[in-house]
Motif scaffolding. Structure first.
Motif, PDB file in Angstrom:
ATOM      1  N   VAL A  56      -0.293  12.370   7.559  1.00 52.60           N
ATOM      2  CA  VAL A  56      -0.944  11.468   8.511  1.00 52.60           C
ATOM      3  C   VAL A  56      -1.258  12.220   9.807  1.00 52.60           C
ATOM      4  CG1 VAL A  56      -0.681   9.370   9.908  1.00 52.60           C
ATOM      5  CG2 VAL A  56       0.097   9.398   7.517  1.00 52.60           C
ATOM      6  N   PRO A 104       0.822  -1.218   0.000  1.00 51.51           N
ATOM      7  CA  PRO A 104       0.000   0.000   0.000  1.00 51.51           C
ATOM      8  C   PRO A 104       0.856   1.269   0.000  1.00 51.51           C
ATOM      9  CG  PRO A 104      -0.228  -1.180   2.086  1.00 51.51           C
ATOM     10  CD  PRO A 104       0.659  -1.998   1.216  1.00 51.51           C
ATOM     11  N   HIS A 105       0.289   2.307  -0.563  1.00 56.29           N
ATOM     12  CA  HIS A 105       0.945   3.609  -0.554  1.00 56.29           C
ATOM     13  C   HIS A 105       1.090   4.088   0.883  1.00 56.29           C
ATOM     14  CE1 HIS A 105       2.054   7.630  -1.858  1.00 56.29           C
ATOM     15  NE2 HIS A 105       1.199   8.104  -0.966  1.00 56.29           N
ATOM     16  N   THR A 106       2.238   4.686   1.192  1.00 56.88           N
ATOM     17  CA  THR A 106       2.480   5.266   2.503  1.00 56.88           C
ATOM     18  C   THR A 106       2.476   6.790   2.358  1.00 56.88           C
ATOM     19  OG1 THR A 106       3.836   3.371   3.136  1.00 56.88           O
ATOM     20  CG2 THR A 106       4.091   5.368   4.443  1.00 56.88           C
ATOM     21  N   ARG A 139      -9.011  -2.305  11.106  1.00 55.43           N
ATOM     22  CA  ARG A 139      -8.548  -1.831   9.799  1.00 55.43           C
ATOM     23  C   ARG A 139      -9.749  -1.894   8.864  1.00 55.43           C
ATOM     24  NH1 ARG A 139      -3.845  -0.992   6.984  1.00 55.43           N
ATOM     25  NH2 ARG A 139      -3.848  -1.632   4.802  1.00 55.43           N
ATOM     26  N   ASP A 165      -3.214   4.124   5.402  1.00 57.80           N
ATOM     27  CA  ASP A 165      -2.313   3.989   4.264  1.00 57.80           C
ATOM     28  C   ASP A 165      -3.166   4.024   3.010  1.00 57.80           C
ATOM     29  OD1 ASP A 165      -3.403   1.376   3.887  1.00 57.80           O
ATOM     30  OD2 ASP A 165      -1.778   0.451   5.022  1.00 57.80           O
ATOM     31  N   GLY A 166      -2.609   3.655   1.904  1.00 62.45           N
ATOM     32  CA  GLY A 166      -3.340   3.724   0.650  1.00 62.45           C
ATOM     33  C   GLY A 166      -4.464   2.721   0.509  1.00 62.45           C
TER      34      GLY A 166
END
Length: 105
Positions: A10, A2-4, A68, A49-50
């Motif tokens: 954040v 996943p994209h961070t 999540r 995250d993404g």
């Protein structure tokens, strides 16, 4: 993978969600948590995250778990998409729980 998102992005989103939208955090957690985590007394957004948002849920007995929740629109990689997906989660949570959503600005 996943994209961070950058740490400052954040932090800003978490500050906003945990400062201005505490009721939304709880609503999202109650709507999307598995039955094994119920009843949920509180929820705090802890990250994203993404692919998904992350919440710490506190059950009525005081036990804590992580939840999540995948973004409804699929994977994201841009900052504006975070807001869009959190709003989509809120709307979906309202629909699941039979709550009238408030208008979005």
């Amino acid at each position: 993978m996943p994209h961070t998102f950058d740490a400052d992005v954040v932090a800003a989103v978490l500050r906003h969600m945990n400062g201005d939208h505490t009721d939304d955090n709880l609503l999202i957690a109650r709507a999307f948590a598995p039955a094994s985590l119920s009843p949920i007394a509180d929820a705090v957004m802890t990250g994203f995250d993404g692919e998904a948002g992350l919440w710490r849920v506190i059950r009525a007995d005081g036990a804590e778990d992580e939840l999540r929740v995948p973004w409804p629109g699929g994977a994201i990689a841009e900052r504006p998409a975070v807001r869009r997906e959190i709003v989509a989660l809120y709307d979906a949570a309202c629909a699941r729980l039979g709550v009238e959503p408030r208008p979005h600005a």
